[in-house]
Design an enzyme around this catalytic site. Sequence first.
Site, PDB file in Angstrom:
ATOM      1  N   GLY A  74       0.812  -1.220   0.000  1.00 37.28           N
ATOM      2  CA  GLY A  74       0.000   0.000   0.000  1.00 37.28           C
ATOM      3  C   GLY A  74       0.844   1.267   0.000  1.00 37.28           C
ATOM      4  O   GLY A  74       0.533   2.239  -0.701  1.00 37.28           O
ATOM      5  N   ASN A 154      -8.616   3.701   8.034  1.00 38.77           N
ATOM      6  CA  ASN A 154      -8.038   2.588   8.781  1.00 38.77           C
ATOM      7  C   ASN A 154      -8.261   2.687  10.283  1.00 38.77           C
ATOM      8  O   ASN A 154      -8.206   1.685  10.977  1.00 38.77           O
ATOM      9  CB  ASN A 154      -6.532   2.468   8.498  1.00 38.77           C
ATOM     10  CG  ASN A 154      -5.826   3.804   8.539  1.00 38.77           C
ATOM     11  OD1 ASN A 154      -6.187   4.734   7.826  1.00 38.77           O
ATOM     12  ND2 ASN A 154      -4.820   3.921   9.381  1.00 38.77           N
ATOM     13  N   GLN A 182      -7.908  -0.532   2.934  1.00 42.18           N
ATOM     14  CA  GLN A 182      -8.805  -1.116   3.954  1.00 42.18           C
ATOM     15  C   GLN A 182     -10.129  -1.598   3.360  1.00 42.18           C
ATOM     16  O   GLN A 182     -10.911  -2.242   4.066  1.00 42.18           O
ATOM     17  CB  GLN A 182      -9.094  -0.083   5.055  1.00 42.18           C
ATOM     18  CG  GLN A 182      -7.878   0.315   5.864  1.00 42.18           C
ATOM     19  CD  GLN A 182      -7.393  -0.787   6.801  1.00 42.18           C
ATOM     20  OE1 GLN A 182      -8.119  -1.741   7.117  1.00 42.18           O
ATOM     21  NE2 GLN A 182      -6.147  -0.680   7.250  1.00 42.18           N
ATOM     22  N   SER A 202      -3.309  -3.567  -0.914  1.00 42.06           N
ATOM     23  CA  SER A 202      -2.214  -4.255  -0.237  1.00 42.06           C
ATOM     24  C   SER A 202      -2.696  -5.618   0.251  1.00 42.06           C
ATOM     25  O   SER A 202      -3.690  -5.699   0.978  1.00 42.06           O
ATOM     26  CB  SER A 202      -1.773  -3.396   0.953  1.00 42.06           C
ATOM     27  OG  SER A 202      -0.784  -4.070   1.680  1.00 42.06           O
ATOM     28  N   ALA A 203      -1.974  -6.700  -0.128  1.00 38.60           N
ATOM     29  CA  ALA A 203      -2.475  -8.063   0.106  1.00 38.60           C
ATOM     30  C   ALA A 203      -2.604  -8.426   1.584  1.00 38.60           C
ATOM     31  O   ALA A 203      -3.495  -9.192   1.957  1.00 38.60           O
ATOM     32  CB  ALA A 203      -1.557  -9.069  -0.587  1.00 38.60           C
ATOM     33  N   HIS A 204      -1.725  -7.874   2.444  1.00 33.65           N
ATOM     34  CA  HIS A 204      -1.744  -8.365   3.833  1.00 33.65           C
ATOM     35  C   HIS A 204      -2.953  -7.897   4.626  1.00 33.65           C
ATOM     36  O   HIS A 204      -3.157  -8.314   5.766  1.00 33.65           O
ATOM     37  CB  HIS A 204      -0.428  -8.034   4.555  1.00 33.65           C
ATOM     38  CG  HIS A 204      -0.252  -6.605   4.979  1.00 33.65           C
ATOM     39  ND1 HIS A 204      -0.440  -6.190   6.268  1.00 33.65           N
ATOM     40  CD2 HIS A 204       0.126  -5.502   4.283  1.00 33.65           C
ATOM     41  CE1 HIS A 204      -0.174  -4.890   6.363  1.00 33.65           C
ATOM     42  NE2 HIS A 204       0.169  -4.445   5.175  1.00 33.65           N
ATOM     43  N   THR A 240      12.972  -7.199 -10.357  1.00 33.21           N
ATOM     44  CA  THR A 240      12.471  -8.562 -10.576  1.00 33.21           C
ATOM     45  C   THR A 240      11.223  -8.783  -9.726  1.00 33.21           C
ATOM     46  O   THR A 240      11.201  -8.451  -8.540  1.00 33.21           O
ATOM     47  CB  THR A 240      13.563  -9.592 -10.199  1.00 33.21           C
ATOM     48  OG1 THR A 240      14.693  -9.330 -11.037  1.00 33.21           O
ATOM     49  CG2 THR A 240      13.079 -11.019 -10.406  1.00 33.21           C
ATOM     50  N   CYS A 328       0.600   2.059  12.766  1.00 36.07           N
ATOM     51  CA  CYS A 328       1.778   2.804  12.340  1.00 36.07           C
ATOM     52  C   CYS A 328       2.118   3.913  13.318  1.00 36.07           C
ATOM     53  O   CYS A 328       3.259   4.301  13.443  1.00 36.07           O
ATOM     54  CB  CYS A 328       1.551   3.414  10.969  1.00 36.07           C
ATOM     55  SG  CYS A 328       0.769   2.276   9.867  1.00 36.07           S
TER      56      CYS A 328
HETATM   57  N1  PLP Z   1      -3.113   2.890   3.466  1.00 35.23           N
HETATM   58  C1  PLP Z   1      -3.926   2.492   4.453  1.00 35.23           C
HETATM   59  C2  PLP Z   1      -5.314   3.050   4.552  1.00 35.23           C
HETATM   60  C3  PLP Z   1      -3.485   1.543   5.391  1.00 35.23           C
HETATM   61  O1  PLP Z   1      -4.291   1.157   6.381  1.00 35.23           O
HETATM   62  C4  PLP Z   1      -2.164   1.040   5.273  1.00 35.23           C
HETATM   63  C5  PLP Z   1      -1.634   0.095   6.278  1.00 35.23           C
HETATM   64  O2  PLP Z   1      -1.937   0.176   7.453  1.00 35.23           O
HETATM   65  C6  PLP Z   1      -1.365   1.486   4.205  1.00 35.23           C
HETATM   66  C7  PLP Z   1      -1.879   2.418   3.327  1.00 35.23           C
HETATM   67  C8  PLP Z   1       0.030   0.961   4.005  1.00 35.23           C
HETATM   68  O3  PLP Z   1      -0.020  -0.320   3.445  1.00 35.23           O
HETATM   69  P1  PLP Z   1       1.263  -1.287   3.524  1.00 35.23           P
HETATM   70  O4  PLP Z   1       1.340  -1.774   4.916  1.00 35.23           O
HETATM   71  O5  PLP Z   1       0.952  -2.383   2.555  1.00 35.23           O
HETATM   72  O6  PLP Z   1       2.439  -0.492   3.097  1.00 35.23           O
END
Ligand code: PLP
Length: 398
Positions: A74, A154, A182, A202-204, A240, A328
């Site tokens: 992300g 988020n 999200q 973002s996959a996770h 790659t 974060c």
């Molecule tokens: N954007 C949002 C709204 C998010 O919640 C997050 C991760 O918490 C990100 C971006 C960042 O994604 P990534 O962890 O894949 O860098």
Amino acid sequence: MADQKTIYLDHSATTSTDPDVVQAMLPWYSEYYGNPSSLYRLARESRAAIENARKKVASALGAEPEEIYFTSGGTESDNWALIGVAFANRKKGDHIITTAIEHHAILHTCKYLENLGFRVTYLPVDESGKVRIDDLSAAITDKTILVSVMFANNEIGTIQPIKEIGTICRKKGVLFHTDAVQAIGNIPIHVKEMNIDLLSLSAHKFYGPKGIGALYIRKGIRIDGYLHGGGQERKKRAGTENVPGIVGLGVAIEKAILNMDLQIPRIRKLRDYLLERILTEIPHTRLNGDRTDRLPGNINVSFEFIEGESLLLLLDNAGIAASTGSACSSGSLEPSHVLLAIGVPAETAHGSLRLTLGHDNTEEDVEYTLVEIKKAVDRLRTMSPLYADYLKKRSCDV
Ligand code: PLP
């Protein structure tokens, strides 16, 4: 290693990787290790796996496969969308519009662009966390090149009126990016119907692996490449490819879309039950964010007279993984910029708790969590001088 008995209520921070996803990824670490840019059969297998995953991501978004670019997640997708569009459209204008409640991957990138001479408008939001459409319309000028508004927040889970925002941007000839990190797997998304020009994922966040994501870039828009080097990702993102990660992302997004009908109503019901009981059974508690336009698993509440960090520690001792503010920014004592932007006073913001439910949560988890939250809040309030003052004042008033 995580305790087996952890009740995980932090699905917005990250999710566990689905066992089917792990299984699908494994052969791409061992048996099929060819570099997708090479020419022999082993390499062609990797190339085919990437293109297959690209189709899955495109189909989940209502996009064309050639509009999907794989990234490291992300953060990279957000950086690329903003910086790539800003650099490529410099001659047209120097103005970007975003909101005060974006993830730092957007906000810090905007600050970086401001240092380079771009101008950024940070739109305020209402008390539920929504952008006002009139504010957006009024902010767009003939120098505006990009609007970036997140699909869903988020921290407080508020979902933005994305289709309306996309329609305004399209009408005014301004590119529209949305950070949908999200939203995937929680809200149906169709980039064409919603007039979205760029979308980050973002996959996770949807039971895929960490360190892999994608940026949807509508065909024909002006955007600079992001990483410079080899000619991967149609010469726009060198390096790659993370083949196992890309395969995992493909399987995860396909499952996320298929699971939506089954999981979302179940998760929403569990969330509503827990939220109602917290709000009715714990006094001096407020809900942060919109009551209805909200991510199905999200609860964000503030408890007066306590510190969110202390609450987290007590919950952790009880085997519950939760969050205060976003992952974060935890570790920092600054109150959440999102809570401040919706008008929560700084002291109250410090007492906030985010619980984000996911596929693995059960009714038992929710019952246990409610009991533990009530115990922890009670305990912290009995130790709080502010609460003691409040009680003293109240007894004088009666
Ligand atoms: N954007 C949002 C709204 C998010 O919640 C997050 C991760 O918490 C990100 C971006 C960042 O994604 P990534 O962890 O894949 O860098």
